[in-house]
Design a protein around this motif. Structure first.
Motif, short mmCIF file in Angstrom:
data_model
loop_
_atom_site.label_atom_id
_atom_site.label_comp_id
_atom_site.label_asym_id
_atom_site.label_seq_id
_atom_site.Cartn_x
_atom_site.Cartn_y
_atom_site.Cartn_z
N THR A 107 0.84 -1.20 0.00
CA THR A 107 0.00 0.00 0.00
C THR A 107 0.87 1.25 0.00
O THR A 107 2.09 1.17 0.20
N SER A 108 0.25 2.40 -0.20
CA SER A 108 0.98 3.66 -0.20
C SER A 108 1.62 3.95 1.15
O SER A 108 2.60 4.69 1.24
N SER A 109 1.10 3.36 2.22
CA SER A 109 1.68 3.55 3.55
C SER A 109 2.78 2.53 3.86
O SER A 109 3.31 2.51 4.97
N GLY A 110 3.10 1.68 2.88
CA GLY A 110 4.16 0.70 3.07
C GLY A 110 3.73 -0.57 3.77
O GLY A 110 4.56 -1.36 4.19
N ARG A 111 2.44 -0.79 3.87
CA ARG A 111 1.92 -2.01 4.51
C ARG A 111 1.56 -3.02 3.45
O ARG A 111 1.21 -2.68 2.32
#
Length: 187
Positions: A107-111
């Motif tokens: 994801t864009s949050s790095g998850r």
């Protein structure tokens, strides 16, 4: 939203955890933990990488999941005794394994997030593939029956000496130790 843990895990393999959704197998106290779409969706949410809603776990998929669970149980049982599983058992597990798996994405949050068009079938495919891997791997020699008198669960013994007796020390092992103490002390 807090997820309530309601299904036992910790058997060492997803397919063995899945088999445990028929609790107390082979006894008069057997309990079906996947009786309906709500329960199946809850199992997918708890044990799988993708969330599922009850509407995605149709009555037909509930029956499919129950039949797959029993086929996996027969498959593992046959493999453990050196027998070839029957054609129906092999076909049911192979068919489930052929479905699309969950797909990972960053994801864009790095998850890491997982997605599947059909989360229930995708989870059943994961379990079926795990069962096929287990019965064709050296790990099969470490699958044990729980020594609990009314448990009926299978588990992967990952202990160094390979002498683990219970599916869980917290439940069956503790119960057995309490019963042994009662017998020794007369209580």
């Amino acid at each position: 939203m807090q997820t309530t843990i309601r299904f036992r895990q910790g058997a060492g393999r997803p397919c063995l955890d899945f088999i445990r959704t028929l609790r107390h197998r082979g006894t008069a106290d057997a309990v079906e933990e996947l009786p309906d779409s709500e329960a199946l969706a809850a199992w997918v949410r708890q044990c799988g990488p993708c969330p599922a809603e009850a509407r995605q776990a149709t009555a037909g998929l509930v029956r499919t999941a129950q039949e797959l669970r029993e086929a996996i149980h027969r498959l593992v049982g046959a493999a453990r005794t050196g027998r070839t599983p029957d054609a129906e058992t092999r076909a049911r597990v192979n068919e489930a394994a052929a479905h699309a798996l969950p797909v990972p994405a960053l994801t864009s949050s790095g998850r890491l997030a997982w997605d599947a068009e059909d989360p229930v079938r995708a989870m059943l495919a994961l379990v079926a593939r795990d069962a096929l891997d287990l019965v064709t791997s050296p790990a099969l020699d470490r699958v044990r029956d729980c020594a609990g008198t009314s448990c009926g669960a299978l588990f992967l013994d990952t202990s160094r000496p390979g002498t683990r007796r219970w599916c869980s020390m917290d439940t069956c092992g503790n119960r057995a130790k309490k019963e042994a103490l009662r017998r020794r002390t007369g209580g």
